[in-house]
Motif scaffolding. Structure first.
Motif, PDB file in Angstrom:
ATOM      1  N   LEU A  93       0.870  -1.305   0.177  1.00  0.00           N
ATOM      2  CA  LEU A  93      -0.079   0.015  -0.108  1.00  0.00           C
ATOM      3  C   LEU A  93       0.812   1.152  -0.109  1.00  0.00           C
ATOM      4  O   LEU A  93       1.993   1.022   0.788  1.00  0.00           O
ATOM      5  N   VAL A  94       0.419   2.294  -0.457  1.00  0.00           N
ATOM      6  CA  VAL A  94       1.327   3.566  -0.720  1.00  0.00           C
ATOM      7  C   VAL A  94       0.379   4.977  -0.251  1.00  0.00           C
ATOM      8  O   VAL A  94      -0.814   4.752  -0.675  1.00  0.00           O
ATOM      9  N   ALA A  95       0.881   5.550   0.564  1.00  0.00           N
ATOM     10  CA  ALA A  95       0.275   6.610   0.980  1.00  0.00           C
ATOM     11  C   ALA A  95       0.760   7.871   0.739  1.00  0.00           C
ATOM     12  O   ALA A  95       2.022   7.938   1.196  1.00  0.00           O
ATOM     13  N   THR A  96       0.177   9.086   0.451  1.00  0.00           N
ATOM     14  CA  THR A  96       0.486  10.268   0.884  1.00  0.00           C
ATOM     15  C   THR A  96       0.105  10.631   2.226  1.00  0.00           C
ATOM     16  O   THR A  96      -1.205  10.775   2.370  1.00  0.00           O
ATOM     17  N   VAL A  97       1.141  11.207   3.125  1.00  0.00           N
ATOM     18  CA  VAL A  97       0.696  11.360   4.490  1.00  0.00           C
ATOM     19  C   VAL A  97       1.057  12.670   4.684  1.00  0.00           C
ATOM     20  O   VAL A  97       2.037  13.250   4.392  1.00  0.00           O
ATOM     21  N   MET A  98      -0.238  13.614   5.189  1.00  0.00           N
ATOM     22  CA  MET A  98      -0.168  15.040   5.176  1.00  0.00           C
ATOM     23  C   MET A  98      -0.511  15.285   6.763  1.00  0.00           C
ATOM     24  O   MET A  98      -1.370  14.746   7.342  1.00  0.00           O
ATOM     25  N   PHE A  99       0.375  16.170   7.397  1.00  0.00           N
ATOM     26  CA  PHE A  99       0.126  16.793   8.510  1.00  0.00           C
ATOM     27  C   PHE A  99      -0.278  18.402   8.344  1.00  0.00           C
ATOM     28  O   PHE A  99       0.200  18.914   7.841  1.00  0.00           O
ATOM     29  N   GLU A 100      -1.842  18.493   8.603  1.00  0.00           N
ATOM     30  CA  GLU A 100      -2.599  19.715   8.335  1.00  0.00           C
ATOM     31  C   GLU A 100      -2.761  20.637   9.527  1.00  0.00           C
ATOM     32  O   GLU A 100      -3.731  20.148  10.377  1.00  0.00           O
ATOM     33  N   ILE A 101      -1.903  21.630   9.629  1.00  0.00           N
ATOM     34  CA  ILE A 101      -2.012  22.525  10.512  1.00  0.00           C
ATOM     35  C   ILE A 101      -2.082  24.125   9.914  1.00  0.00           C
ATOM     36  O   ILE A 101      -1.304  24.461   9.388  1.00  0.00           O
ATOM     37  N   ASP A 102      -3.338  24.663  10.267  1.00  0.00           N
ATOM     38  CA  ASP A 102      -3.503  25.913   9.391  1.00  0.00           C
ATOM     39  C   ASP A 102      -2.391  27.036   9.844  1.00  0.00           C
ATOM     40  O   ASP A 102      -1.926  27.963   8.859  1.00  0.00           O
ATOM     41  N   ASP A 103      -2.134  27.273  11.163  1.00  0.00           N
ATOM     42  CA  ASP A 103      -1.611  28.193  11.857  1.00  0.00           C
ATOM     43  C   ASP A 103       0.152  27.979  11.555  1.00  0.00           C
ATOM     44  O   ASP A 103       0.535  26.569  11.884  1.00  0.00           O
ATOM     45  N   ALA A 104       0.653  28.808  10.555  1.00  0.00           N
ATOM     46  CA  ALA A 104       2.199  28.765  10.265  1.00  0.00           C
ATOM     47  C   ALA A 104       3.136  28.195  11.355  1.00  0.00           C
ATOM     48  O   ALA A 104       4.031  27.551  11.460  1.00  0.00           O
ATOM     49  N   GLN A 105       3.021  29.327  12.436  1.00  0.00           N
ATOM     50  CA  GLN A 105       4.016  29.280  13.557  1.00  0.00           C
ATOM     51  C   GLN A 105       3.662  27.815  14.286  1.00  0.00           C
ATOM     52  O   GLN A 105       4.631  26.976  14.558  1.00  0.00           O
ATOM     53  N   ARG A 106       2.453  27.500  14.382  1.00  0.00           N
ATOM     54  CA  ARG A 106       2.153  26.081  15.307  1.00  0.00           C
ATOM     55  C   ARG A 106       2.474  25.060  14.549  1.00  0.00           C
ATOM     56  O   ARG A 106       3.012  24.202  14.986  1.00  0.00           O
ATOM     57  N   ARG A 107       2.467  25.115  13.198  1.00  0.00           N
ATOM     58  CA  ARG A 107       2.873  23.967  12.222  1.00  0.00           C
ATOM     59  C   ARG A 107       4.327  23.810  12.415  1.00  0.00           C
ATOM     60  O   ARG A 107       4.884  22.664  12.358  1.00  0.00           O
ATOM     61  N   LYS A 108       5.191  24.895  12.159  1.00  0.00           N
ATOM     62  CA  LYS A 108       6.546  24.961  12.193  1.00  0.00           C
ATOM     63  C   LYS A 108       6.836  24.329  13.470  1.00  0.00           C
ATOM     64  O   LYS A 108       7.977  23.504  13.609  1.00  0.00           O
ATOM     65  N   THR A 109       6.367  24.796  14.713  1.00  0.00           N
ATOM     66  CA  THR A 109       6.770  24.338  15.882  1.00  0.00           C
ATOM     67  C   THR A 109       6.436  22.658  16.139  1.00  0.00           C
ATOM     68  O   THR A 109       7.151  21.918  16.626  1.00  0.00           O
ATOM     69  N   PHE A 110       5.166  22.279  15.581  1.00  0.00           N
ATOM     70  CA  PHE A 110       4.767  20.907  15.717  1.00  0.00           C
ATOM     71  C   PHE A 110       5.889  19.948  14.920  1.00  0.00           C
ATOM     72  O   PHE A 110       6.172  18.866  15.374  1.00  0.00           O
ATOM     73  N   LEU A 111       5.982  20.366  13.795  1.00  0.00           N
ATOM     74  CA  LEU A 111       6.877  19.371  12.716  1.00  0.00           C
ATOM     75  C   LEU A 111       8.336  19.487  13.119  1.00  0.00           C
ATOM     76  O   LEU A 111       8.970  18.471  12.955  1.00  0.00           O
ATOM     77  N   SER A 112       8.863  20.461  13.975  1.00  0.00           N
ATOM     78  CA  SER A 112      10.193  20.375  14.506  1.00  0.00           C
ATOM     79  C   SER A 112      10.215  19.194  15.648  1.00  0.00           C
ATOM     80  O   SER A 112      11.607  18.753  15.764  1.00  0.00           O
ATOM     81  N   LYS A 113       9.195  18.690  16.008  1.00  0.00           N
ATOM     82  CA  LYS A 113       9.418  17.680  17.070  1.00  0.00           C
ATOM     83  C   LYS A 113       9.155  16.266  16.439  1.00  0.00           C
ATOM     84  O   LYS A 113       9.117  15.463  17.041  1.00  0.00           O
ATOM     85  N   LEU A 114       8.772  16.161  14.881  1.00  0.00           N
ATOM     86  CA  LEU A 114       8.570  15.065  14.416  1.00  0.00           C
ATOM     87  C   LEU A 114       9.455  14.432  13.452  1.00  0.00           C
ATOM     88  O   LEU A 114       9.491  13.601  12.709  1.00  0.00           O
ATOM     89  N   GLY A 115      10.729  14.835  13.620  1.00  0.00           N
ATOM     90  CA  GLY A 115      12.047  14.267  12.842  1.00  0.00           C
ATOM     91  C   GLY A 115      11.872  12.659  12.809  1.00  0.00           C
ATOM     92  O   GLY A 115      11.719  12.109  13.805  1.00  0.00           O
ATOM     93  N   GLY A 116      11.994  12.020  11.694  1.00  0.00           N
ATOM     94  CA  GLY A 116      12.007  10.618  11.499  1.00  0.00           C
ATOM     95  C   GLY A 116      10.591  10.035  11.470  1.00  0.00           C
ATOM     96  O   GLY A 116      10.444   8.821  11.493  1.00  0.00           O
ATOM     97  N   ILE A 117       9.491  10.763  11.388  1.00  0.00           N
ATOM     98  CA  ILE A 117       8.041  10.095  11.698  1.00  0.00           C
ATOM     99  C   ILE A 117       7.935   9.348  10.391  1.00  0.00           C
ATOM    100  O   ILE A 117       7.047   8.456  10.487  1.00  0.00           O
ATOM    101  N   GLU A 118       8.354   9.467   9.519  1.00  0.00           N
ATOM    102  CA  GLU A 118       8.252   8.799   8.304  1.00  0.00           C
ATOM    103  C   GLU A 118       8.910   7.466   8.341  1.00  0.00           C
ATOM    104  O   GLU A 118       8.518   6.635   7.562  1.00  0.00           O
ATOM    105  N   GLU A 119       9.509   7.364   9.113  1.00  0.00           N
ATOM    106  CA  GLU A 119      10.282   5.807   9.363  1.00  0.00           C
ATOM    107  C   GLU A 119       9.365   4.995  10.498  1.00  0.00           C
ATOM    108  O   GLU A 119       9.638   3.885  10.767  1.00  0.00           O
ATOM    109  N   MET A 120       8.453   5.689  11.035  1.00  0.00           N
ATOM    110  CA  MET A 120       7.693   5.185  12.082  1.00  0.00           C
ATOM    111  C   MET A 120       6.056   5.027  11.944  1.00  0.00           C
ATOM    112  O   MET A 120       5.517   4.708  12.973  1.00  0.00           O
ATOM    113  N   ALA A 121       5.654   4.960  10.709  1.00  0.00           N
ATOM    114  CA  ALA A 121       4.195   4.562  10.345  1.00  0.00           C
ATOM    115  C   ALA A 121       4.077   3.118  10.459  1.00  0.00           C
ATOM    116  O   ALA A 121       4.999   2.473   9.887  1.00  0.00           O
ATOM    117  N   PHE A 122       3.185   2.770  10.632  1.00  0.00           N
ATOM    118  CA  PHE A 122       2.861   1.189  10.470  1.00  0.00           C
ATOM    119  C   PHE A 122       1.308   0.849  10.482  1.00  0.00           C
ATOM    120  O   PHE A 122       0.505   1.522  10.812  1.00  0.00           O
TER     121      PHE A 122
END
Length: 200
Positions: A93-122
């Motif tokens: 199975l192949v997925a496009t995975v999107m993290f969708e947060i409207d507020d730019a600053q909140r999105r930046k802060t959130f994504l800064s904590k998610l390093g490597g998440i692309e290796e941790m989906a299951f």
């Protein structure tokens, strides 16, 4: 688009409509695609959605890119090269995975904590985990540990895992093992059934 009689695994030049034909049919084609995609998406946690790709979704994406960018014949090869790798090949199975947060600053802060998440989906089927493998086109986590808001993830299944996944009523879990986003969800039966068709 594909007829569903035999699942197509690659878009070729011959599959590309003349742009005038696509424009004439675009509204109807897009309406058809919405129906086909209805059970090909799954939310996981508060801000993440998995969009499961197949020939039809990628065929539509290629045509939309050609329609928007108007690059003509020269653009076609680039789009096929970009989107063909996201068509499942019968054992995945192949997925496009999107993290969708409207507020730019909140999105930046959130994504800064998610390093490597692309290796941790299951996926988890009957206690067995199928760990996702990110598309190898580009590193989706920066050197400073910031994840991209869009990830492309392949889930390779064994024959026995496919058989279990395709069995009606099977409990299938989709989620992440990332410490900052450890969300999971049970696939609705309609989603499991729709995704089952991606396997040969």
């Amino acid at each position: 688009m594909s007829t569903g009689l035999a699942m197509k695994r690659q878009i070729t030049r011959e599959d590309i409509l003349p742009m005038a034909s696509y424009e004439a049919e675009r509204r109807e084609l897009r309406r058809d695609l919405v129906a086909k995609k209805k059970f090909r998406r799954q939310d996981v946690g508060p801000v993440c959605t998995f969009y499961f790709e197949n020939y039809d979704t990628m065929w539509a994406q290629v045509h939309e890119m050609l329609y928007i960018e108007r690059g003509g014949e020269e653009q076609i090869a680039d789009e096929l090269s970009a989107y063909n790798p996201l068509i499942p090949q019968g054992r995945e199975l192949v997925a496009t995975v999107m993290f969708e947060i409207d507020d730019a600053q909140r999105r930046k802060t959130f994504l800064s904590k998610l390093g490597g998440i692309e290796e941790m989906a299951f996926f988890e089927i009957d206690g067995e985990r199928v760990v996702g493998k990110p598309e190898e086109d580009v590193d989706r986590t920066t050197a400073d540990g910031k994840a991209s808001s869009v990830q492309f993830i392949h889930f390779p299944f064994s024959e026995s895992q496919i058989a279990k996944f395709k069995s009606p009523g099977t409990r299938v879990i989709l989620g992440f093992s990332h410490p900052e986003y450890g969300h999971m969800t049970i696939l609705p039966e309609e989603v499991r059934a729709a995704l089952s068709k991606d396997f040969d």
